[in-house]
Design a protein around this motif. Structure first.
Motif, PDB file in Angstrom:
ATOM      1  N   ASP A  36     -59.187 -20.387 -23.304  1.00 32.64           N
ATOM      2  CA  ASP A  36     -58.219 -19.308 -23.069  1.00 32.64           C
ATOM      3  C   ASP A  36     -56.857 -19.566 -23.715  1.00 32.64           C
ATOM      4  OD1 ASP A  36     -58.442 -21.282 -21.114  1.00 32.64           O
ATOM      5  OD2 ASP A  36     -57.786 -20.022 -19.454  1.00 32.64           O
ATOM      6  N   GLY A  37     -56.406 -20.826 -23.723  1.00 32.41           N
ATOM      7  CA  GLY A  37     -55.091 -21.153 -24.283  1.00 32.41           C
ATOM      8  C   GLY A  37     -54.957 -20.821 -25.761  1.00 32.41           C
ATOM      9  N   ASN A  38     -56.076 -20.817 -26.505  1.00 32.31           N
ATOM     10  CA  ASN A  38     -56.005 -20.495 -27.933  1.00 32.31           C
ATOM     11  C   ASN A  38     -55.459 -19.091 -28.182  1.00 32.31           C
ATOM     12  OD1 ASN A  38     -58.762 -22.505 -28.262  1.00 32.31           O
ATOM     13  ND2 ASN A  38     -57.067 -22.711 -29.672  1.00 32.31           N
ATOM     14  N   PHE A  39     -55.646 -18.207 -27.220  1.00 32.56           N
ATOM     15  CA  PHE A  39     -55.261 -16.818 -27.462  1.00 32.56           C
ATOM     16  C   PHE A  39     -53.765 -16.585 -27.267  1.00 32.56           C
ATOM     17  CE2 PHE A  39     -59.782 -16.988 -26.707  1.00 32.56           C
ATOM     18  CZ  PHE A  39     -60.220 -16.407 -27.876  1.00 32.56           C
ATOM     19  N   PHE A  40     -53.015 -17.692 -27.007  1.00 33.71           N
ATOM     20  CA  PHE A  40     -51.557 -17.626 -27.097  1.00 33.71           C
ATOM     21  C   PHE A  40     -51.138 -17.365 -28.539  1.00 33.71           C
ATOM     22  CE2 PHE A  40     -50.898 -20.227 -23.139  1.00 33.71           C
ATOM     23  CZ  PHE A  40     -50.034 -19.336 -22.541  1.00 33.71           C
ATOM     24  N   SER A  41     -51.899 -17.934 -29.500  1.00 35.71           N
ATOM     25  CA  SER A  41     -51.447 -17.889 -30.883  1.00 35.71           C
ATOM     26  C   SER A  41     -52.160 -16.850 -31.734  1.00 35.71           C
ATOM     27  CB  SER A  41     -51.550 -19.271 -31.531  1.00 35.71           C
ATOM     28  OG  SER A  41     -52.838 -19.797 -31.330  1.00 35.71           O
ATOM     29  N   PHE A  42     -53.272 -16.328 -31.256  1.00 33.61           N
ATOM     30  CA  PHE A  42     -53.887 -15.271 -32.060  1.00 33.61           C
ATOM     31  C   PHE A  42     -54.708 -14.309 -31.217  1.00 33.61           C
ATOM     32  CE2 PHE A  42     -58.203 -16.943 -32.235  1.00 33.61           C
ATOM     33  CZ  PHE A  42     -58.029 -18.299 -32.050  1.00 33.61           C
ATOM     34  N   GLY A  43     -55.186 -13.276 -31.888  1.00 31.86           N
ATOM     35  CA  GLY A  43     -55.913 -12.251 -31.148  1.00 31.86           C
ATOM     36  C   GLY A  43     -54.928 -11.269 -30.547  1.00 31.86           C
ATOM     37  N   LYS A  44     -55.429 -10.440 -29.690  1.00 34.57           N
ATOM     38  CA  LYS A  44     -54.660  -9.336 -29.114  1.00 34.57           C
ATOM     39  C   LYS A  44     -53.354  -9.795 -28.464  1.00 34.57           C
ATOM     40  CE  LYS A  44     -55.745  -5.599 -25.928  1.00 34.57           C
ATOM     41  NZ  LYS A  44     -56.728  -5.253 -24.899  1.00 34.57           N
ATOM     42  N   ALA A  45     -53.397 -10.956 -27.815  1.00 36.89           N
ATOM     43  CA  ALA A  45     -52.224 -11.392 -27.057  1.00 36.89           C
ATOM     44  C   ALA A  45     -51.234 -12.205 -27.894  1.00 36.89           C
ATOM     45  CB  ALA A  45     -52.668 -12.244 -25.871  1.00 36.89           C
ATOM     46  N   GLY A  46     -51.669 -12.766 -29.034  1.00 37.82           N
ATOM     47  CA  GLY A  46     -50.842 -13.723 -29.753  1.00 37.82           C
ATOM     48  C   GLY A  46     -50.043 -13.120 -30.883  1.00 37.82           C
ATOM     49  N   THR A  47     -49.644 -13.989 -31.827  1.00 39.44           N
ATOM     50  CA  THR A  47     -48.720 -13.548 -32.864  1.00 39.44           C
ATOM     51  C   THR A  47     -49.397 -13.269 -34.205  1.00 39.44           C
ATOM     52  OG1 THR A  47     -48.250 -15.845 -33.349  1.00 39.44           O
ATOM     53  CG2 THR A  47     -46.747 -14.721 -31.862  1.00 39.44           C
ATOM     54  N   ARG A  48     -50.673 -13.585 -34.331  1.00 40.24           N
ATOM     55  CA  ARG A  48     -51.393 -13.247 -35.565  1.00 40.24           C
ATOM     56  C   ARG A  48     -52.755 -12.674 -35.207  1.00 40.24           C
ATOM     57  NH1 ARG A  48     -49.750 -15.790 -40.528  1.00 40.24           N
ATOM     58  NH2 ARG A  48     -48.150 -17.353 -40.191  1.00 40.24           N
ATOM     59  N   ASP A  49     -53.276 -11.843 -36.094  1.00 40.93           N
ATOM     60  CA  ASP A  49     -54.649 -11.386 -35.926  1.00 40.93           C
ATOM     61  C   ASP A  49     -55.548 -12.218 -36.826  1.00 40.93           C
ATOM     62  OD1 ASP A  49     -54.213  -9.181 -34.181  1.00 40.93           O
ATOM     63  OD2 ASP A  49     -53.311  -8.119 -35.868  1.00 40.93           O
ATOM     64  N   VAL A  50     -56.674 -12.622 -36.288  1.00 39.89           N
ATOM     65  CA  VAL A  50     -57.684 -13.239 -37.134  1.00 39.89           C
ATOM     66  C   VAL A  50     -58.453 -12.084 -37.765  1.00 39.89           C
ATOM     67  CG1 VAL A  50     -59.775 -14.634 -37.153  1.00 39.89           C
ATOM     68  CG2 VAL A  50     -57.860 -15.285 -35.698  1.00 39.89           C
ATOM     69  N   LEU A  51     -58.551 -12.067 -39.099  1.00 42.29           N
ATOM     70  CA  LEU A  51     -59.160 -10.919 -39.785  1.00 42.29           C
ATOM     71  C   LEU A  51     -60.632 -11.156 -40.097  1.00 42.29           C
ATOM     72  CD1 LEU A  51     -56.159 -10.109 -42.143  1.00 42.29           C
ATOM     73  CD2 LEU A  51     -56.707  -9.087 -39.921  1.00 42.29           C
ATOM     74  N   LYS A  52     -60.978 -12.387 -40.453  1.00 42.82           N
ATOM     75  CA  LYS A  52     -62.404 -12.674 -40.649  1.00 42.82           C
ATOM     76  C   LYS A  52     -62.680 -14.134 -40.303  1.00 42.82           C
ATOM     77  CE  LYS A  52     -61.634 -13.041 -45.623  1.00 42.82           C
ATOM     78  NZ  LYS A  52     -61.809 -12.565 -46.957  1.00 42.82           N
ATOM     79  N   ILE A  53     -63.902 -14.406 -39.874  1.00 41.39           N
ATOM     80  CA  ILE A  53     -64.267 -15.785 -39.590  1.00 41.39           C
ATOM     81  C   ILE A  53     -65.550 -16.128 -40.317  1.00 41.39           C
ATOM     82  CG2 ILE A  53     -63.041 -15.782 -37.393  1.00 41.39           C
ATOM     83  CD1 ILE A  53     -65.522 -15.615 -35.914  1.00 41.39           C
ATOM     84  N   LYS A  54     -65.710 -17.403 -40.587  1.00 42.94           N
ATOM     85  CA  LYS A  54     -66.786 -17.857 -41.464  1.00 42.94           C
ATOM     86  C   LYS A  54     -68.171 -17.594 -40.867  1.00 42.94           C
ATOM     87  CE  LYS A  54     -68.570 -20.792 -44.631  1.00 42.94           C
ATOM     88  NZ  LYS A  54     -68.573 -20.559 -46.061  1.00 42.94           N
ATOM     89  N   ASP A  55     -68.369 -18.015 -39.617  1.00 39.22           N
ATOM     90  CA  ASP A  55     -69.702 -17.906 -39.036  1.00 39.22           C
ATOM     91  C   ASP A  55     -69.608 -17.811 -37.509  1.00 39.22           C
ATOM     92  OD1 ASP A  55     -72.283 -18.073 -38.223  1.00 39.22           O
ATOM     93  OD2 ASP A  55     -72.730 -19.982 -39.208  1.00 39.22           O
ATOM     94  N   PRO A  56     -69.708 -16.579 -36.993  1.00 40.79           N
ATOM     95  CA  PRO A  56     -69.552 -16.394 -35.531  1.00 40.79           C
ATOM     96  C   PRO A  56     -70.557 -17.217 -34.727  1.00 40.79           C
ATOM     97  CG  PRO A  56     -69.785 -14.270 -36.663  1.00 40.79           C
ATOM     98  CD  PRO A  56     -70.008 -15.324 -37.696  1.00 40.79           C
ATOM     99  N   ASP A  57     -71.683 -17.557 -35.348  1.00 43.60           N
ATOM    100  CA  ASP A  57     -72.699 -18.305 -34.607  1.00 43.60           C
ATOM    101  C   ASP A  57     -72.341 -19.775 -34.428  1.00 43.60           C
ATOM    102  OD1 ASP A  57     -74.132 -16.034 -34.245  1.00 43.60           O
ATOM    103  OD2 ASP A  57     -75.462 -16.355 -35.965  1.00 43.60           O
TER     104      ASP A  57
END
Ligand code: SF4
Lengths: 423, 174
Positions: A36-57
């Motif tokens: 949960d703490g990671n979402f301080f820095s990104f995603g809806k709640a944080g300061t940057r949006d992650v636009l793509k990720i290498k491998d969701p799996d």
């Protein structure tokens, strides 16, 4: 000259034939764990949006530090995390109710595969080293990088090899072995620690996890166990993915090699504020009055730990003036403890059994200490102020010692109460 | 080639000295004014753009707080230590600050000497005394990050993350 376990894993993951201490390697990451703490820095709640990720799996998301959300802010973070999971189609998501402390959830599900590389931005990520995995806590930006590119990098350190021989006496646990190593050998900064030895078959996966999780408190880079049949069976029952364990070469080069005779370990206690060079036999602090006793955390909230605590308190009562707080590390462990009758035994003795969360371990929410109070904890850290007021004193010991002390109201040797088998 | 004036620091310089508690949640511009305020008060006013920091063992011990970012922000061109703490090295890469390890560097330099550092062959030369040392090589990929603002500009340029937007809620890691 041959390679140690971690050197072999990093060589495989970086595509090199050989890696040696001092090398810097860029490796493919097999598993990225977010909490949960990671979402301080990104995603809806944080300061940057992650636009793509290498491998969701290759991604696992686990809510653990503050669950269920104790504040509106924590709720907003978790909301951001859920949006992230949905956006990228992350299948391995442990929301409130199917969650627990991330390192323990990783263990429950064998997300850490032998011979693989795993990262999370939490210092106790080394916990997964019990699975013959090169697992390390990194910084927040490293997690972004690993999500995006599927890679990270490590500096290869020298390795200290510990051979764990013999069997633990009744009432003595791996937490005591850790306190012995931290007390005797001190910090292991920039070094890896590797565990094996003739006592390995008698050590449960839970016991091994206690040791590797506490590797963070040794300041070790990686803490890794050899793979044996106990581990391979455990993993195969929980994860169908293929894997390739790594054994150290016969001529692996170690900085030092130390043999530990498990049969000679006795229950120990770390004095407040530090665990490095700070352990004493229980007898030396016996009689110290406590107000709180805590059993939980990623290191010591396992089913074995709950069993040991239940065995100690069965048919007895927690002393007046003491709060015994027990936090199963995951929801799955909680359910198994419930079915095994441990929860009932603990509650009848007067313990509070909480939901699975980091909770009291970092003074995050619930079970905090007031000014001047004394706590005996079986969690990971006894830093000043970690569990509440900075004037509170935090001693650290095994779950059996904590449970025995809760009954007595003072720090007490578990031998007086222990009724179970050694674990 | 990086050429600059040397500032000397000792062993076990920790991250709290770089980002003291009272500016832990302050903006970067505030944080940089507090660098080494406890161990070398006034240093931030003397250090000049392009200077070089030379230190002893286990530089950057302590927490994951972004000390490397503050060292970059005060204008240092780079640093060379006998050894770097693991997380400080990570954050030097993450936040774009050139940090090298070189055995013997702390005895080869005095404060005020001029250092000349090659990132091609990792030689560390003391122009004042003529002594030349060899630093541990940094893999090209990490060096590129150290020289180009670190992880975020790269991820942004490659379309992995959006630019920073104002936070909707406050807070930081516990
Ligand atoms: S249980 Fe404690 S040590 Fe483990 S991850 Fe949670 S806060 Fe950290």
């Amino acid at each position: 000259m041959g390679m140690t376990i971690v050197e072999k894993i990093l060589a495989r993951a970086s595509g090199a034939a050989k890696v040696s201490p001092g090398d810097m390697v860029v490796v493919d990451v097999d598993c990225v764990v977010l909490y949960d703490g990671n979402f301080f820095s990104f995603g809806k709640a944080g300061t940057r949006d992650v636009l793509k990720i290498k491998d969701p799996d290759r991604v696992v998301v686990i809510f653990d530090h503050e669950v269920p959300a104790p504040t509106a802010q924590a709720a907003a973070l978790q909301d951001g995390g859920r949006a992230f999971v949905k956006q990228f189609g992350i299948k391995r998501f442990h929301d409130v109710g199917r969650s627990g402390i991330c390192h323990a959830v990783v263990a429950d599900n064998a997300y850490a595969l032998p011979g693989s590389v795993l990262v999370a931005s939490d210092s106790h990520t080394c916990s997964a080293g019990a699975f013959n995995c090169a697992a390390r806590g990194v910084a927040g930006p490293d997690i972004m990088f690993a999500l995006a590119t599927g890679q990270t990098w490590f500096k290869v350190g020298e390795t200290i090899r510990y051979d764990l021989n013999g069997r633990l006496p009744r009432g003595v646990s791996m937490k005591d072995v850790f306190l012995h190593i931290a007390g005797t050998f001190g910090a292991h900064a920039t070094q890896n620690v590797e565990f094996g030895g003739s006592g390995l078959p008698y050590l449960s996966i839970n016991a091994r996890r206690t040791m590797t999780t506490m590797g963070a408190e040794l300041s070790a880079e990686f803490a890794t166990f050899e793979a044996d049949d106990v581990l391979i069976d455990y993993v195969k029952q929980r994860n169908q993915a293929p894997f390739e364990p790594q054994a150290p070469d016969a001529d692996a080069k170690y900085k030092d090699r130390r043999a530990i005779d498990l049969s000679r370990i006795e229950p120990l206690v770390a004095l407040p504020d530090a665990v490095i060079n700070n352990s004493v036999p229980v007898g030396q602090v016996a009689g110290t009055v406590i107000q709180q006793a805590f059993i939980g955390s990623c290191a010591n909230g396992t089913l074995d730990d709950l069993a040991a605590a239940a065995s100690v308190v069965a048919g007895r009562q927690v002393a007046p003036g003491v709060r015994l707080i027990v936090t199963p590390a995951t929801q799955a462990i909680y359910l198994r403890a419930l079915k095994a009758g441990y929860v009932e035994t603990l509650m009848e003795a007067g313990a509070v059994v909480t939901n699975a969360t980091c909770g009291a371990c970092f003074g995050g929410h619930m079970g905090l200490l007031g000014p001047g109070e004394t706590c005996l904890t079986s969690s990971t850290r006894n830093f000043k102020g970690r569990m509440g007021d900075p004037s509170a004193r935090i001693y650290m010991a095994s779950p059996a010692t904590v449970a025995a002390s809760a009954l007595a109201g003072t720090i007490t040797h578990p031998g007086e109460f222990f009724q179970g088998d050694a674990s | 080639m990086i050429t600059g004036r040397v500032w000397k620091f000792g062993d076990n310089i920790n991250t709290d000295l770089m980002i003291p508690n009272h500016v832990l949640h302050a903006p970067e511009e505030e944080q940089l004014k507090a660098v080494f305020s406890a161990n070398r008060p006034g240093w931030v006013d003397e250090v000049q753009k392009g200077d070089i920091l030379i230190a002893g063992h286990n530089f950057g011990m302590g927490s994951a707080r972004a000390g490397a970012r503050s060292l970059r922000n005060v204008g240092l061109a780079c640093m060379v230590a006998e050894s770097l703490n693991g997380l400080h090295l990570r954050n030097s890469v993450n936040y774009g600050f050139v940090a090298l390890e070189c055995e013997g560097v702390s005895t080869a330099f005095s404060e005020g000497d001029i250092a000349e550092i090659s990132l091609e062959d990792f030689t560390i030369r003391n122009k004042t005394t003529g002594v030349t040392l060899k630093a541990s090589p940094v893999p090209e990929r990490l060096l590129t990050l150290m020289q180009n603002g670190g992880t975020f500009p790269l991820l942004e340029a490659e379309g992995y993350v959006s630019p920073v937007r104002p936070p909707k809620i406050g807070g930081g890691h516990k």
